[in-house]
Write an enzyme that holds these catalytic residues in place. Structure first.
Site, PDB file in Angstrom:
ATOM      1  N   GLU A 264       1.189  -1.158   0.077  1.00 50.45           N
ATOM      2  CA  GLU A 264      -0.774   0.275   0.172  1.00 50.45           C
ATOM      3  C   GLU A 264       1.344   1.141   0.137  1.00 50.45           C
ATOM      4  O   GLU A 264       1.169   1.866   1.252  1.00 50.45           O
ATOM      5  CB  GLU A 264      -0.787  -0.061   0.913  1.00 50.45           C
ATOM      6  CG  GLU A 264      -1.952  -1.503   1.283  1.00 50.45           C
ATOM      7  CD  GLU A 264      -3.144  -1.807   0.306  1.00 50.45           C
ATOM      8  OE1 GLU A 264      -3.049  -0.217   0.157  1.00 50.45           O
ATOM      9  OE2 GLU A 264      -3.616  -2.022  -0.075  1.00 50.45           O
ATOM     10  N   CYS A 298      -1.878   9.230   2.837  1.00 50.46           N
ATOM     11  CA  CYS A 298      -1.837   9.136   1.165  1.00 50.46           C
ATOM     12  C   CYS A 298      -3.561   8.812  -0.479  1.00 50.46           C
ATOM     13  O   CYS A 298      -2.849   9.578  -1.578  1.00 50.46           O
ATOM     14  CB  CYS A 298      -1.426   7.273   1.327  1.00 50.46           C
ATOM     15  SG  CYS A 298      -2.903   6.701   2.217  1.00 50.46           S
TER      16      CYS A 298
HETATM   17  P1  NAP Z   1       8.115   5.043   5.116  1.00 50.26           P
HETATM   18  O1  NAP Z   1       9.038   6.287   5.004  1.00 50.26           O
HETATM   19  O2  NAP Z   1       8.315   4.756   3.589  1.00 50.26           O
HETATM   20  O3  NAP Z   1       7.573   4.412   6.212  1.00 50.26           O
HETATM   21  C1  NAP Z   1       6.739   2.965   6.241  1.00 50.26           C
HETATM   22  C2  NAP Z   1       7.636   2.006   6.717  1.00 50.26           C
HETATM   23  O4  NAP Z   1       8.801   1.538   6.533  1.00 50.26           O
HETATM   24  C3  NAP Z   1       8.057   2.897   8.085  1.00 50.26           C
HETATM   25  O5  NAP Z   1       7.821   2.256   9.380  1.00 50.26           O
HETATM   26  C4  NAP Z   1       9.379   3.172   8.206  1.00 50.26           C
HETATM   27  O6  NAP Z   1      10.159   2.477   9.555  1.00 50.26           O
HETATM   28  C5  NAP Z   1       9.548   1.778   7.109  1.00 50.26           C
HETATM   29  N1  NAP Z   1      11.213   1.054   6.600  1.00 50.26           N
HETATM   30  C6  NAP Z   1      11.422   2.823   6.329  1.00 50.26           C
HETATM   31  N2  NAP Z   1      13.014   2.362   5.682  1.00 50.26           N
HETATM   32  C7  NAP Z   1      12.736   0.946   5.265  1.00 50.26           C
HETATM   33  C8  NAP Z   1      13.526  -0.135   5.288  1.00 50.26           C
HETATM   34  N3  NAP Z   1      14.480   0.338   4.354  1.00 50.26           N
HETATM   35  N4  NAP Z   1      13.819  -1.261   5.510  1.00 50.26           N
HETATM   36  C9  NAP Z   1      12.068  -1.143   5.996  1.00 50.26           C
HETATM   37  N5  NAP Z   1      11.780  -0.786   6.936  1.00 50.26           N
HETATM   38  C10 NAP Z   1      11.626   0.436   6.274  1.00 50.26           C
HETATM   39  O7  NAP Z   1       7.005   5.870   5.193  1.00 50.26           O
HETATM   40  P2  NAP Z   1       6.459   6.943   5.872  1.00 50.26           P
HETATM   41  O8  NAP Z   1       6.981   8.614   5.745  1.00 50.26           O
HETATM   42  O9  NAP Z   1       6.183   6.487   7.368  1.00 50.26           O
HETATM   43  O10 NAP Z   1       4.548   6.984   5.827  1.00 50.26           O
HETATM   44  C11 NAP Z   1       4.172   8.506   4.353  1.00 50.26           C
HETATM   45  C12 NAP Z   1       3.815   7.026   2.828  1.00 50.26           C
HETATM   46  O11 NAP Z   1       2.773   6.107   3.395  1.00 50.26           O
HETATM   47  C13 NAP Z   1       3.047   7.962   2.342  1.00 50.26           C
HETATM   48  O12 NAP Z   1       3.866   7.890   1.149  1.00 50.26           O
HETATM   49  C14 NAP Z   1       1.951   7.097   1.842  1.00 50.26           C
HETATM   50  O13 NAP Z   1       1.625   7.330   0.484  1.00 50.26           O
HETATM   51  C15 NAP Z   1       2.090   6.094   2.084  1.00 50.26           C
HETATM   52  N6  NAP Z   1       1.095   5.502   2.553  1.00 50.26           N
HETATM   53  C16 NAP Z   1      -0.019   5.319   2.172  1.00 50.26           C
HETATM   54  C17 NAP Z   1      -0.289   3.427   2.293  1.00 50.26           C
HETATM   55  C18 NAP Z   1      -1.390   3.221   0.960  1.00 50.26           C
HETATM   56  O14 NAP Z   1      -2.874   2.591   1.354  1.00 50.26           O
HETATM   57  N7  NAP Z   1      -1.723   3.327  -0.310  1.00 50.26           N
HETATM   58  C19 NAP Z   1      -1.495   4.440   3.207  1.00 50.26           C
HETATM   59  C20 NAP Z   1      -0.852   5.235   4.502  1.00 50.26           C
HETATM   60  C21 NAP Z   1       0.519   6.320   4.156  1.00 50.26           C
HETATM   61  P3  NAP Z   1      10.572   3.695   9.738  1.00 50.26           P
HETATM   62  O15 NAP Z   1       9.808   4.617  10.844  1.00 50.26           O
HETATM   63  O16 NAP Z   1      11.767   3.569  11.021  1.00 50.26           O
HETATM   64  O17 NAP Z   1      11.265   4.530   8.943  1.00 50.26           O
END
Ligand code: NAP
Length: 498
Positions: A264, A298
């Site tokens: 997602e 998102c």
């Molecule tokens: P993110 O930076 O991609 O982080 C999401 C999760 O991934 C966090 O738990 C993060 O941990 C972890 N993560 C980051 N780098 C990683 C790696 N190298 N290996 C494993 N895990 C890793 O996203 P975010 O800033 O938290 O959330 C915003 C994004 O989520 C936006 O792009 C939004 O559109 C998307 N989103 C999508 C949906 C959907 O249903 N399509 C819903 C909600 C949000 P850390 O916290 O430690 O960095």
């Protein structure tokens, strides 16, 4: 209406929370004693310090999930359904605590956090109801010589990685269908907002979820902890919600084990307002799609496309409504908009705004960080945004509405589809045929017609293109945690009637 929380209420809630890792049904410190500070984005101050998992703790969490899998898969569907139903009731009974916790660690106004508690809890009820409906089929082969039995089996131990923007709902949207299907889990919540997951794990333990079925490992070293799990052949599923950039890397890692993935990812939603729209509804819808969750969703309207005939009127109304939005700490009853989640997010939002202005956009409202404590940003409207501006290409994740005008339906469709993302689109029109044409032409997983919100636990949530793969919620959501096993059965009449 519940009384606004006092500092004493906040302190009492925080001091009641578990602060360890939840592994195999027990709370424990990190193997190296490491910790992570959880910050209040409205003040920049530390709310609570919790354990930060190491790679060894990650391995222990997967060990616990693997050990619990076989017995868990054999439980009666009704037993799993009852755990989910009790969890729904327990989360609902503690709605004030969950809402306050989310407001404290993520920043959104309390009323919105309460909305998320209702939304997040509903996945528990929905999948409780779906548990007893998992079934397969039985058929005679077309040539009549054998029988085909098709059954559904739980996928097995699953890893969930969730974002900070909806701390409860992004977890329950995965955990509830996994419990329903009979999978065990390791959850790595976002480092910015892990407290809600810890409280939720405690609630699930209280309602009788067996030890090892859910393991929760907040960590300050996401990649170092989850990487080895993704490469471990005992893991059978990865479900990720977060940015497209991280999702892409995880898909590449998951390819080594040919691991099943659900993704997602990010969005770049267009919200299209046609000349024939009910403008009151369109402005209401734009407010909801733009400012819900402070624009940090998102599904947030990232590009507001308005037909020339109503552009002036619509813009004036939107500016007035956004100007009246009170910006304050989420616990303040007057708050309609809380802080952004951290300084990096605020800086990125401001850079997108300043570069759009440098590219020729006009600032109609806001456009600045707010001085003082916390990461607040003014509700902002930009008009005349040129097509090449970065703000139309990237997720803004903030309270900024860029307005672009168009002249024809064909142009609106072309602009809307001009993005690698395909999560959701919204359109406002009184013409039903046009609405149906858009439903067919827009390249998205979800489409809101005359509404600014589509999220619903009974509906399949998810995107196309670089917004991801797989669906969460609805009758489709449970399929992500089931695999299909086919049993071929020899012709029972081959030797005649017995
Ligand atoms: P993110 O930076 O991609 O982080 C999401 C999760 O991934 C966090 O738990 C993060 O941990 C972890 N993560 C980051 N780098 C990683 C790696 N190298 N290996 C494993 N895990 C890793 O996203 P975010 O800033 O938290 O959330 C915003 C994004 O989520 C936006 O792009 C939004 O559109 C998307 N989103 C999508 C949906 C959907 O249903 N399509 C819903 C909600 C949000 P850390 O916290 O430690 O960095």
């Amino acid at each position: 209406m519940t009384n606004p929380p006092t500092p004493a209420t906040e302190a009492a809630l925080l001091s009641s929370l578990p602060t360890g890792l939840y592994i195999g049904g027990a709370w424990r410190n990190a193997s190296d004693g490491g910790t992570l500070d959880v910050i209040d984005p409205s003040t920049g101050r530390t709310l609570l310090t919790i354990a930060s998992a190491t790679a060894d703790d990650g391995a222990a969490a997967l060990d616990a999930a693997v050990a619990a899998q076989q017995a868990w898969a054999k439980t009666a569907p009704r037993e799993r359904a009852e755990i989910l139903r009790r969890a729904f009731e327990a989360v609902t009974a503690r709605a004030d605590d969950f809402a306050l916790l989310m407001t404290l660690e993520m920043g959104k106004p309390l009323a919105e956090s309460r909305g998320e508690v209702a939304y997040g809890a509903e996945f528990l009820r929905w999948f409780s109801e779906e548990t007893a409906r998992i079934s397969g089929r039985f058929a005679m082969a077309p040539d009549g010589t054998s029988r085909l039995l098709v059954m559904k089996r739980p996928v097995g131990p699953s890893l969930f990685i969730t974002p900070w923007n909806f701390p409860l709902a992004m977890a329950t949207r995965k955990i509830a269908p996994a419990i329903a299907a009979g999978c065990t889990m390791v959850l790595k919540p976002a480092a910015l907002t892990p407290l809600t997951s810890l409280l939720f794990a405690q609630v699930l333990a209280d309602v009788g979820l067996p030890a090892g079925v859910l393991n929760v490992i907040p960590t300050a070293s996401a990649g170092a902890v989850t990487g080895p799990l993704i490469r471990d052949p005992r893991l059978r599923k990865l479900s990720f919600t977060g940015s497209t950039e991280v999702g892409r890397r995880l898909i590449a890692d998951a390819a080594q084990q040919v691991l099943r993935v659900s993704m997602e990812l990010g969005g770049n939603a267009p919200l299209i307002v046609f000349d024939d729209a009910d403008l009151d509804k369109a402005v209401d819808g734009a407010m909801l799609a733009k400012l819900r969750n402070g624009g940090e969703a998102c599904t947030a309207a990232n590009r507001i496309l308005v037909q020339e005939g109503v552009a002036k009127d619509f813009t004036a109304r939107l500016v007035e409504r956004m100007r009246a939005h009170t910006v304050a700490r989420g616990t303040d009853p007057s708050s309609k908009l809380g802080p952004l989640v951290d300084e990096g997010t605020r800086q990125k939002v401001h850079e997108l705004v300043t570069s759009a202005i440098a590219d020729g956009a006009t600032l109609a409202l806001g456009g600045h960080p707010i001085d003082g404590d916390g990461y607040f940003y003014e509700p902002t409207v930009l008009t005349g945004v040129p097509a090449h501006a970065g703000i139309l290409r990237e997720e803004i994740f903030g309270p900024v509405a860029p307005i672009v005008t168009f002249s024809t339906e064909a142009e609106a469709i072309r602009l809307a589809n001009d993005t690698p993302f395909g999560l959701v689109a919204y359109a406002f029109t009184r013409d039903l045929n046009r609405g149906l044409r858009l439903a067919e032409e827009l390249e998205v997983g979800m489409f809101g017609l005359n509404t600014g919100i589509v999220s619903n636990p009974a509906a399949p949530f998810g995107g196309v293109k670089q917004s991801g793969m797989g669906r969460e919620g609805g009758v489709e959501g449970i399929e992500e945690y089931l695999e299909t096993r086919y049993v071929g059965i020899a012709d029972p009449y081959a030797e005649g009637l017995g």
